[in-house]
Design a protein around this motif. Sequence first.
Motif, PDB file in Angstrom:
ATOM      1  N   UNK A   9     -13.116   3.261   7.179  1.00  9.95           N
ATOM      2  CA  UNK A   9     -13.304   4.283   8.209  1.00  9.95           C
ATOM      3  C   UNK A   9     -12.276   4.134   9.323  1.00  9.95           C
ATOM      4  N   UNK A  10     -12.002   2.876   9.722  1.00 11.52           N
ATOM      5  CA  UNK A  10     -11.029   2.637  10.780  1.00 11.52           C
ATOM      6  C   UNK A  10      -9.627   3.064  10.344  1.00 11.52           C
ATOM      7  N   UNK A  11      -9.301   2.791   9.071  1.00  8.76           N
ATOM      8  CA  UNK A  11      -7.977   3.181   8.573  1.00  8.76           C
ATOM      9  C   UNK A  11      -7.845   4.701   8.533  1.00  8.76           C
ATOM     10  N   UNK A  12      -8.878   5.375   8.025  1.00  4.09           N
ATOM     11  CA  UNK A  12      -8.829   6.827   7.894  1.00  4.09           C
ATOM     12  C   UNK A  12      -8.790   7.527   9.251  1.00  4.09           C
ATOM     13  N   UNK A  13      -9.375   6.880  10.260  1.00  2.00           N
ATOM     14  CA  UNK A  13      -9.449   7.512  11.577  1.00  2.00           C
ATOM     15  C   UNK A  13      -8.482   6.904  12.586  1.00  2.00           C
ATOM     16  N   UNK A  14      -7.555   6.076  12.100  1.00  3.28           N
ATOM     17  CA  UNK A  14      -6.570   5.486  12.997  1.00  3.28           C
ATOM     18  C   UNK A  14      -5.595   6.557  13.471  1.00  3.28           C
ATOM     19  N   UNK A  15      -4.885   6.239  14.520  1.00  2.41           N
ATOM     20  CA  UNK A  15      -3.885   7.184  15.030  1.00  2.41           C
ATOM     21  C   UNK A  15      -2.769   7.363  14.001  1.00  2.41           C
ATOM     22  N   UNK A  16      -2.029   8.458  14.107  1.00  2.00           N
ATOM     23  CA  UNK A  16      -0.977   8.755  13.142  1.00  2.00           C
ATOM     24  C   UNK A  16       0.077   7.670  13.064  1.00  2.00           C
ATOM     25  N   UNK A  17       0.446   7.100  14.213  1.00  2.00           N
ATOM     26  CA  UNK A  17       1.467   6.058  14.241  1.00  2.00           C
ATOM     27  C   UNK A  17       0.981   4.813  13.507  1.00  2.00           C
ATOM     28  N   UNK A  18      -0.263   4.405  13.780  1.00  2.00           N
ATOM     29  CA  UNK A  18      -0.806   3.210  13.125  1.00  2.00           C
ATOM     30  C   UNK A  18      -0.975   3.452  11.629  1.00  2.00           C
ATOM     31  N   UNK A  19      -1.386   4.642  11.231  1.00  2.00           N
ATOM     32  CA  UNK A  19      -1.483   4.958   9.810  1.00  2.00           C
ATOM     33  C   UNK A  19      -0.118   4.892   9.133  1.00  2.00           C
ATOM     34  N   UNK A  20       0.910   5.353   9.820  1.00  2.00           N
ATOM     35  CA  UNK A  20       2.258   5.268   9.263  1.00  2.00           C
ATOM     36  C   UNK A  20       2.693   3.815   9.098  1.00  2.00           C
ATOM     37  N   UNK A  21       2.357   2.994  10.101  1.00  2.00           N
ATOM     38  CA  UNK A  21       2.660   1.559  10.009  1.00  2.00           C
ATOM     39  C   UNK A  21       1.952   0.941   8.814  1.00  2.00           C
ATOM     40  N   UNK A  22       0.679   1.254   8.642  1.00  2.00           N
ATOM     41  CA  UNK A  22      -0.081   0.721   7.515  1.00  2.00           C
ATOM     42  C   UNK A  22       0.497   1.177   6.182  1.00  2.00           C
ATOM     43  N   UNK A  23       0.904   2.433   6.103  1.00  2.00           N
ATOM     44  CA  UNK A  23       1.484   2.963   4.864  1.00  2.00           C
ATOM     45  C   UNK A  23       2.775   2.224   4.522  1.00  2.00           C
ATOM     46  N   UNK A  24       3.616   2.007   5.514  1.00  2.00           N
ATOM     47  CA  UNK A  24       4.870   1.273   5.286  1.00  2.00           C
ATOM     48  C   UNK A  24       4.578  -0.128   4.770  1.00  2.00           C
ATOM     49  N   UNK A  25       3.585  -0.782   5.368  1.00  2.00           N
ATOM     50  CA  UNK A  25       3.248  -2.146   4.959  1.00  2.00           C
ATOM     51  C   UNK A  25       2.662  -2.182   3.549  1.00  2.00           C
ATOM     52  N   UNK A  26       1.839  -1.205   3.211  1.00  2.00           N
ATOM     53  CA  UNK A  26       1.272  -1.154   1.854  1.00  2.00           C
ATOM     54  C   UNK A  26       2.379  -0.940   0.824  1.00  2.00           C
ATOM     55  N   UNK A  27       3.281  -0.010   1.105  1.00  2.00           N
ATOM     56  CA  UNK A  27       4.397   0.247   0.186  1.00  2.00           C
ATOM     57  C   UNK A  27       5.274  -0.999   0.047  1.00  2.00           C
ATOM     58  N   UNK A  28       5.571  -1.642   1.173  1.00  2.00           N
ATOM     59  CA  UNK A  28       6.376  -2.868   1.135  1.00  2.00           C
ATOM     60  C   UNK A  28       5.702  -3.965   0.340  1.00  2.00           C
ATOM     61  N   UNK A  29       4.377  -4.101   0.505  1.00  2.00           N
ATOM     62  CA  UNK A  29       3.647  -5.129  -0.230  1.00  2.00           C
ATOM     63  C   UNK A  29       3.654  -4.853  -1.730  1.00  2.00           C
ATOM     64  N   UNK A  30       3.423  -3.604  -2.117  1.00  2.00           N
ATOM     65  CA  UNK A  30       3.414  -3.248  -3.547  1.00  2.00           C
ATOM     66  C   UNK A  30       4.786  -3.504  -4.169  1.00  2.00           C
ATOM     67  N   UNK A  31       5.846  -3.052  -3.486  1.00  2.00           N
ATOM     68  CA  UNK A  31       7.196  -3.242  -4.021  1.00  2.00           C
ATOM     69  C   UNK A  31       7.563  -4.723  -4.089  1.00  2.00           C
ATOM     70  N   UNK A  32       7.119  -5.500  -3.118  1.00  2.00           N
ATOM     71  CA  UNK A  32       7.435  -6.930  -3.146  1.00  2.00           C
ATOM     72  C   UNK A  32       6.752  -7.618  -4.321  1.00  2.00           C
ATOM     73  N   UNK A  33       5.523  -7.202  -4.651  1.00  2.00           N
ATOM     74  CA  UNK A  33       4.850  -7.793  -5.822  1.00  2.00           C
ATOM     75  C   UNK A  33       5.540  -7.384  -7.116  1.00  2.00           C
ATOM     76  N   UNK A  34       6.055  -6.142  -7.167  1.00  2.00           N
ATOM     77  CA  UNK A  34       6.836  -5.721  -8.344  1.00  2.00           C
ATOM     78  C   UNK A  34       8.061  -6.626  -8.507  1.00  2.00           C
ATOM     79  N   UNK A  35       8.763  -6.868  -7.399  1.00  2.00           N
ATOM     80  CA  UNK A  35       9.934  -7.741  -7.429  1.00  2.00           C
ATOM     81  C   UNK A  35       9.539  -9.162  -7.824  1.00  2.00           C
ATOM     82  N   UNK A  36       8.433  -9.653  -7.282  1.00  2.00           N
ATOM     83  CA  UNK A  36       7.991 -11.018  -7.584  1.00  2.00           C
ATOM     84  C   UNK A  36       7.741 -11.199  -9.081  1.00  2.00           C
ATOM     85  N   UNK A  37       6.988 -10.288  -9.686  1.00  2.00           N
ATOM     86  CA  UNK A  37       6.693 -10.409 -11.116  1.00  2.00           C
ATOM     87  C   UNK A  37       7.961 -10.246 -11.962  1.00  2.00           C
ATOM     88  N   UNK A  38       8.815  -9.286 -11.586  1.00  2.00           N
ATOM     89  CA  UNK A  38      10.025  -9.042 -12.365  1.00  2.00           C
ATOM     90  C   UNK A  38      10.992 -10.220 -12.273  1.00  2.00           C
TER      91      UNK A  38
END
Length: 229
Positions: A9-38
């Motif tokens: 609920x907090x993520x869905x109702x966070x401000x636009x800037x904080x949601x953008x920050x979270x999205x960047x971090x999620x994308x970075x985390x996913x891509x880093x795990x792809x790199x780690x396994x590869x």
Amino acid sequence: MNDSMSIPHLIMNASGVVQMVMLILVIGSILSWVVIFQRTFVMRRARKAHRAFEDRFWSGVDLNELYRETPAEQETQGAEHVFRAGFREFNRLLAKTRSPQAILEGVQRSMRVAWSREEDRLNLHLVFLATVASASPYIGLFGTVWGIMGSFQSLSMAQQATLATVAPWIAEALIATAMGLFAAIPAVIFYNRLSAESGRLLGKYEDFAEEFHSILHRNLQGRTDPGAD
């Protein structure tokens, strides 16, 4: 837990800037795990290929036969790539000049180029891991600062200052911090691990190049030594 204070609920109702920050971090985390396994798979395959080639090289096989057995240079890797590059240059220069120094210098240059290409191959995308590891905490901190600023703005507009007024803002700020750490910690751990593994493999390739250079040097001495007949 109150639904209004649940993490989704907090993520869905966070401000636009904080949601953008979270999205960047999620994308970075996913891509880093792809790199780690590869990269982990690449390092494991490189270790196995190096052991197999060294066993074959030191088994006493004729170098010309070993060269014919190795696949095309685009398909080789590791010490096998260094060997193929060096031995091809050795045979090419041997037909052109009788100067041992010129031949050995050419072989050394070719092996150095092959080694450099192996360095690029092993270290591919590790810079991305280092970037995620170093930047994620600061990106999360930016989200934290923005959330704290929102809590103060909320306080300034409230008739009565209560915890319920600022709690959502502070909570989303802390979530941004946690997500930054979640992205950074695995990235820094595996960056150090993969960099160390890459360094060990490159050291083995360099040792092999030096040993192979010595073998070719003795080979040339045998060819030019009048007493070898």
